[in-house]
Design an enzyme around this catalytic site. Structure first.
Site, short mmCIF file in Angstrom:
data_model
loop_
_atom_site.label_atom_id
_atom_site.label_comp_id
_atom_site.label_asym_id
_atom_site.label_seq_id
_atom_site.Cartn_x
_atom_site.Cartn_y
_atom_site.Cartn_z
N HIS A 172 0.80 -1.15 0.36
CA HIS A 172 0.08 0.10 0.16
C HIS A 172 0.85 1.61 -0.12
CE1 HIS A 172 -3.77 2.06 1.17
NE2 HIS A 172 -3.01 3.32 1.45
N GLU A 173 1.97 1.57 0.78
CA GLU A 173 2.52 2.57 0.93
C GLU A 173 3.32 2.67 -0.48
OE1 GLU A 173 1.40 4.60 2.83
OE2 GLU A 173 0.14 3.29 4.48
N HIS A 182 2.09 4.08 -2.69
CA HIS A 182 1.70 6.10 -2.57
C HIS A 182 3.04 6.32 -2.99
CE1 HIS A 182 -2.28 6.55 -0.39
NE2 HIS A 182 -1.35 5.87 0.73
N GLU A 242 -4.35 7.45 -2.92
CA GLU A 242 -5.13 6.67 -2.64
C GLU A 242 -5.69 5.29 -4.11
OE1 GLU A 242 -4.96 6.04 0.50
OE2 GLU A 242 -5.72 4.32 0.99
ZN ZN Z 1 -3.30 5.01 1.45
#
Ligand code: ZN
Length: 501
Positions: A266-267, A270, A296
């Site tokens: 997830h990170e 980003h 996101e």
């Molecule tokens: Zn996030």
């Protein structure tokens, strides 16, 4: 023209100062959440408050306003897509937003939310909504005053705009209500189908030292230059960048389960977005991602659309079995994907599966609009919350700690933030549909560990623009249509059909 060009140079120099102050603040934030010993807290609060004040003074200054006004006619003659035209547009918007809110109100919101967050922690620990109520009432009142500083069609518009610039409440409400209509029955159907799926593997003990190794090797095999990022540990995983080539990722390791992998992915999503911003924009306010929703979309793409897919685990399952030969029980990538995609309505948003997650967001979006719009009194919030959880997720909330008190956002006065999570899901799927048609053998590439074509497409279509365009503009340019729900619903239906037929 000479006058204009020297004004433009001066404007850029001032914007660069503001930009670098912002990056310095990001470093203090990152340090506070990863490295700082608790004894640093008081001094850090002062350091941050000082930087925030200086940053705000520079951004709201009359001098900056004068320079923007001087170059504006020149900007209007330029092509909309040019870096200069975008710079003037974005600088004007940032400056006006900074000026419209009285300093006294900004300070009141910062103080109230810091006290409210403290009260919220106690309230959540004791499941005591009454303890939090006066702070919530104050936050709602202050954010309402904040909203009234701006012209608006809907009182929620200025709050949403802080996280999703340019997006209107009416547009978001429309797509999210379309989403709800389709999701409620889909959740009921899929959770029944996955009820018997055995996901006990995810409750096993996976020694942290070996999880660290897996996450490092996995992220290291993905396409971000190794000299542009680092990975650290924290309680609540996040990503912050000091610049496009200084990306800080974090994750969290727990003895049981493999959440560290999905948080890391997830990170990473980003971070890859930040890393892909066009270097020509460096030192300007354009050198950052354009909205939380688009941000996101990138994290969820790597966590869910890629990271919970069979092709991804065809590539990486060997890494997992090598690290955990005894912990995994002989299943293959397909079994693992069936386990990590199991759908089960649950109480806590951050533990929700991919399919039920949006229902958690939808009810928060509806409730915070009602709070800000004055049709729901803060004291009536727990009852309204429990009622909506029952109706959307079909479960009973046992107490407020597992209900209305679970998230920090309202304590932080961050009304307008929640819908960006669901926008991220919608945008991720819409971009995914476009990238799949651009790269027909994408699944094979992913299974073979070849991520460069995907990275190039994302960089070209999304990342490089930074803040030059709004999220809606980026999506429309990349996919040929406005943000909508169909690609997401198609993706979900196909995914669960294929995994659990
Ligand atoms: Zn996030």
């Amino acid at each position: 023209m000479n006058g204009t060009s020297s004004s433009f140079d001066e404007l850029k120099a001032r914007l660069a100062e503001i930009h670098y102050l912002g990056q310095a603040k990001a470093l203090l934030d990152w340090d506070e959440r990863t490295m700082m010993p608790p004894g640093g807290a008081e001094a850090r609060a002062e350091q941050l408050a000082t930087l925030v004040r200086v940053h705000h003074e520079k951004l709201a200054s009359e001098e900056l306003g004068r320079l923007i006004a001087e170059v504006e006619p020149f900007g209007e003659e330029l092509h909309y897509d040019s870096d200069e035209a975008a710079l003037i547009r974005v600088a004007k918007r940032d400056h006006e937003k900074a000026r419209r809110v009285p300093v006294e109100l900004r300070g009141a919101i910062a103080r109230a939310s810091s006290i409210a967050e403290h009260a919220w922690r106690e309230a959540r620990a004791r499941s005591d909504f009454e303890h939090f109520l006066p702070h919530l009432e104050r936050n709602v009142y202050l954010k309402l005053r904040y909203a009234h500083c701006f012209e608006r069609d809907d009182v929620y518009d200025p709050l949403l705009d802080d996280y999703e610039p340019g997006m209107k409440t009416a547009e978001v409400a429309q797509v999210l209500s379309d989403l709800k209509e389709a999701l409620v029955p889909l959740v009921a159907e899929v959770s029944e189908r996955t009820a018997t799926v055995d996901d006990s593997v995810l409750g096993r003990r996976f020694p942290v030292e070996r999880q660290r190794e897996v996450v490092r090797r996995m992220l290291g095999a993905l396409p971000m230059p190794s000299d542009s990022w680092r990975l650290d540990e924290t309680t609540h995983p996040f990503q912050l960048s000091m610049s496009p080539t200084d990306v800080r990722l974090t994750t969290r390791y727990e003895e049981h389960g493999l959440a560290s992998i999905f948080a890391g992915l997830h990170e990473y999503g980003h971070g890859l977005y930040e890393n892909g911003v066009d270097p020509a924009l460096d030192g300007t306010p354009l050198a950052k991602p354009t909205s939380l929703g688009l941000h996101e979309s990138q994290s969820r793409m790597w966590e869910n659309l890629i990271g919970r897919s069979v092709p991804f685990w065809q590539g990486f399952y060997g890494l997992l079995t090598e690290a955990f030969p005894d912990e995994l029980d002989g299943g293959g990538p397909e079994d693992f994907c069936r386990a990590v995609n199991k759908v089960q309505p649950s109480l806590i948003r951050i533990e929700a599966d991919e399919l039920t997650y949006d229902l958690h967001i939808l009810l928060r979006f509806e409730l915070e609009r009602e709070l800000i719009g004055g049709t729901l009194e803060p004291r009536d919030l727990p009852a309204a919350w429990n009622e909506r959880v029952r109706s959307y997720l079909g479960i009973e909330v046992p107490d407020d700690a597992h209900g209305v008190l679970q998230d920090v956002h309202w304590a932080d006065a961050a009304f307008g933030y929640f819908p960006t999570y669901s926008l991220g899901n919608l945008i991720a799927a819409q971009l995914w549909e476009a990238v799949r048609s651009a790269l027909p053998d994408l699944d094979d590439q992913i299974a073979a560990g070849s991520f460069e074509p995907l990275r190039e497409w994302l960089r070209e279509s999304v990342h490089r623009h930074g803040r030059k365009f709004s999220a809606a503009e980026v999506v429309e340019r990349a996919t040929g249509k406005p943000i909508g729900v169909e690609p997401y619903l198609d993706y979900l239906r196909e995914k669960y059909e294929a995994l659990y037929e």
